[in-house]
Scaffold this motif. Structure first.
Motif, PDB file in Angstrom:
ATOM      1  N   LEU A   1      74.252 -83.102 -80.010  1.00 32.90           N
ATOM      2  CA  LEU A   1      75.191 -83.430 -81.115  1.00 32.90           C
ATOM      3  C   LEU A   1      76.083 -82.271 -81.145  1.00 32.90           C
ATOM      4  O   LEU A   1      77.195 -82.614 -81.859  1.00 32.90           O
ATOM      5  CB  LEU A   1      74.067 -82.990 -82.245  1.00 32.90           C
ATOM      6  N   ARG A   2      75.944 -80.986 -80.617  1.00 30.13           N
ATOM      7  CA  ARG A   2      76.974 -79.959 -80.357  1.00 30.13           C
ATOM      8  C   ARG A   2      77.928 -80.359 -79.328  1.00 30.13           C
ATOM      9  O   ARG A   2      79.118 -80.132 -79.641  1.00 30.13           O
ATOM     10  CB  ARG A   2      76.328 -78.784 -80.208  1.00 30.13           C
ATOM     11  N   PHE A   3      77.230 -80.959 -78.255  1.00 32.65           N
ATOM     12  CA  PHE A   3      78.343 -81.225 -77.212  1.00 32.65           C
ATOM     13  C   PHE A   3      79.217 -82.327 -77.347  1.00 32.65           C
ATOM     14  O   PHE A   3      80.143 -82.609 -76.663  1.00 32.65           O
ATOM     15  CB  PHE A   3      77.405 -81.452 -75.770  1.00 32.65           C
ATOM     16  N   GLY A   4      78.878 -83.191 -78.658  1.00 38.07           N
ATOM     17  CA  GLY A   4      79.758 -84.209 -78.761  1.00 38.07           C
ATOM     18  C   GLY A   4      81.137 -83.703 -79.143  1.00 38.07           C
ATOM     19  O   GLY A   4      82.179 -84.555 -79.387  1.00 38.07           O
ATOM     20  N   CYS A   5      80.991 -82.599 -79.557  1.00 39.30           N
ATOM     21  CA  CYS A   5      82.510 -82.037 -80.005  1.00 39.30           C
ATOM     22  C   CYS A   5      83.377 -81.603 -78.784  1.00 39.30           C
ATOM     23  O   CYS A   5      84.523 -81.032 -79.085  1.00 39.30           O
ATOM     24  CB  CYS A   5      82.184 -80.839 -80.998  1.00 39.30           C
ATOM     25  N   VAL A   6      82.766 -81.537 -77.626  1.00 32.30           N
ATOM     26  CA  VAL A   6      83.492 -80.961 -76.453  1.00 32.30           C
ATOM     27  C   VAL A   6      84.749 -81.840 -76.077  1.00 32.30           C
ATOM     28  O   VAL A   6      85.730 -81.243 -75.883  1.00 32.30           O
ATOM     29  CB  VAL A   6      82.672 -80.970 -75.069  1.00 32.30           C
ATOM     30  N   SER A   7      84.364 -83.170 -76.221  1.00 32.39           N
ATOM     31  CA  SER A   7      85.731 -84.023 -75.656  1.00 32.39           C
ATOM     32  C   SER A   7      85.179 -85.322 -76.512  1.00 32.39           C
ATOM     33  O   SER A   7      84.299 -85.831 -76.612  1.00 32.39           O
ATOM     34  CB  SER A   7      85.929 -84.186 -74.429  1.00 32.39           C
TER      35      SER A   7
END
Length: 396
Positions: free
Chosen positions: A42-48
Motif C-alpha cells: 500500500l505504501r509502494f503504490g505511491c512510488v509510481s
C-alpha cells in the motif's frame, strides 16, 4: 552557493533513482512485489503510476495471495458491536503467534459505508474480505457489503430476488466463500449463499440463492438444503461452506452439511459418535460450534449433565484428522469450564479458545489460564487476514 550545490546534488540523486527504478523490468518488479506484506504494498503504490497500476490489478491480488506465505500474513480478529447504531469504527485485535490476545490494544478502522440509521453485523470473512450485513429499520430492508478493511475498498451487494420474501421467512442462513476452480485467476470468484426458511404444511421449506462477485448478480439454487442451524456463521474450509444440520423441531444436531462452491453440491458428514451419544442422553444446555484449528475442521461442544445442574459445564474439542472421513474424528481437549458458556468464537493462532460467557465479556482460554478480553458480548467477532482482494478494478 552551498544551498545551490545541495539542491543540484539532491536533484542528481533523484534522477539517478528514477533511472534505476525505470531500468527494472516489469516482470522483476512483479516478482519483488508479490513477496511483500500488504502494508508495504500500500505504501509502494505511491512510488509510481506503474507500480500503483500493478498493485491495483486484480490478477496481481490473486498472485500475491498465492505467493506471500500464509503463515507470515498479519491476522486479526475484527470486532463490531451490532447493538450500537452509532458504531462508526470496527476494532481489530492483532492475532500474533505465542502471544495472548489480552496483551494487545484494539486498532480502530472507520466503516466507509456507515449510515446511522442502520445496524451492522459481521457475518463472516474469507481471504481478507469481511462480509457485513446492514439492516435498516426505515425500510425493513437488508443490504450486504464485502469490505477489505486493510485497503479500505468495499462493494455493496445488490439485493437478491428473495428480498421481498424475507418478511415471511422464519429465519435465514448466510455464508461467504471463495470458488477457486483453477489456477487461472479470471475463473475464480467470491460467492455468497443465502438460504431462507419458510413454514410449510409438512415442516420447513428452504429457498436458496447464490451471489457471484464476478458477475455482480444473484441466481436461484436448485440444491435442496436440509434444515440448517440458524444465527451461526458458515465455516469456509477446503473450498466448501459448512453448517450444522439440525433435527427439525428439536434441539439435537444431526450432522455437518458442506456445500461445494464450485460444483454446488451438498454433502453431509457424520459427527463424532460420542457427540451423537451425548445428544441422546440426559444433558442440558448442549451447545456446539464449528471452527478451523491448525488447518483442520474442528467442533467445540459444551453441556451440563441433568443430574449435576449445579456443576460446571463439560467442554471438549474435536478435530477431523482426515477431511471427509468421520472415522478420523479425534478428541483433542476435554475439561470443565468454571462459568456459563453461551457462545464460541473459534481459536487464535496461539491455540486459545475464544469463549463467550454469561457474566463476563469474552474470555480466552488456554490449558493454564482464563483471561477476560475487552470485548462486549454484543459484539460480532470474525477472523480476518491481510490481503489485496477486492481492489478498485474488482469493485468496478
Amino acid at each position: 552557493m552551498k544551498a545551490k550545490k545541495k539542491n543540484r546534488h539532491r536533484e542528481f540523486l533523484l534522477r539517478r533513482r528514477r533511472r534505476r527504478r525505470e531500468e527494472l523490468p516489469h516482470d522483476v518488479v512483479v516478482e519483488i512485489l508479490k513477496r511483500l506484506p500488504v502494508r508495504s504494498l500500500l505504501r509502494f503504490g505511491c512510488v509510481s503510476r506503474s507500480w500503483r497500476s500493478t498493485i491495483d490489478d486484480p490478477h496481481f491480488a490473486a498472485l500475491h495471495w498465492s505467493h506471500f506465505p500464509l503463515d507470515a500474513r498479519d491476522r486479526y480478529l475484527a470486532c463490531l458491536d451490532w447493538e450500537y447504531r452509532e458504531q462508526r469504527l470496527c476494532s481489530l485485535i492483532p492475532d500474533i503467534p505465542d502471544q495472548s490476545l489480552a496483551r494487545h490494544s484494539l486498532l480502530q478502522i472507520e466503516i466507509p459505508f456507515f449510515t446511522p440509521a442502520n445496524s451492522y453485523r459481521l457475518v463472516g470473512s474469507c481471504d481478507g474480505l469481511i462480509f457485513v450485513e446492514a439492516i435498516s429499520k426505515a425500510d425493513s430492508g437488508q443490504t450486504m457489503y464485502l469490505w477489505n478493511p486493510f485497503t479500505g475498498n468495499h462493494k455493496a451487494v445488490p439485493r437478491s430476488g428473495l428480498e421481498h420474501q424475507r418478511h415471511a421467512a422464519v429465519y435465514e442462513v448466510l455464508g461467504l466463500g471463495f470458488d477457486a476452480r483453477s489456477n487461472d485467476a479470471r475463473s475464480n470468484d467470491y460467492k455468497i449463499v443465502k438460504i431462507l426458511y419458510f413454514s410449510a404444511n409438512d415442516g420447513i421449506e428452504a429457498l436458496a440463492e447464490i451471489y457471484s462477485l464476478r458477475t455482480d448478480s444473484w441466481r436461484s439454487l436448485k440444491s435442496k438444503f436440509p434444515t440448517l442451524r440458524q444465527d451461526e456463521p458458515a465455516i469456509f474450509f477446503n473450498q466448501k461452506l459448512h453448517w450444522f444440520a439440525t433435527i427439525c423441531g428439536e434441539d439435537g444436531y444431526r450432522s455437518i452439511v458442506s456445500f461445494d462452491l464450485a460444483d454446488e453440491v451438498i454433502n453431509e458428514m457424520a459427527l463424532p459418535l460420542q457427540i451423537s451419544q451425548i445428544s441422546q442422553v440426559n444433558t442440558v444446555n448442549l451447545q456446539m460450534y464449528m471452527a478451523v484449528l491448525d488447518n483442520l475442521l474442528a467442533v467445540f461442544i459444551s453441556f451440563n449433565r441433568t443430574e449435576d445442574l449445579s456443576g460446571y459445564p463439560i467442554c471438549s474439542v474435536w478435530v477431523m484428522r482426515e477431511y471427509g472421513m468421520p472415522k478420523s474424528w479425534t478428541r483433542r481437549n476435554y475439561f470443565k469450564f468454571r462459568g456459563d458458556v453461551t457462545g464460541f468464537d473459534g481459536f487464535t493462532r496461539n491455540g486459545e479458545l475464544l469463549i463467550k460467557t454469561y457474566r463476563a465479556n469474552r474470555v480466552s482460554l488456554t490449558t493454564k489460564q482464563c483471561t477476560e478480553l475487552p470485548i462486549w458480548t454484543s459484539c460480532n467477532l470474525v477472523a480476518v487476514v491481510e490481503s489485496l482482494h477486492l481492489n478498485l478494478e474488482e469493485v468496478v
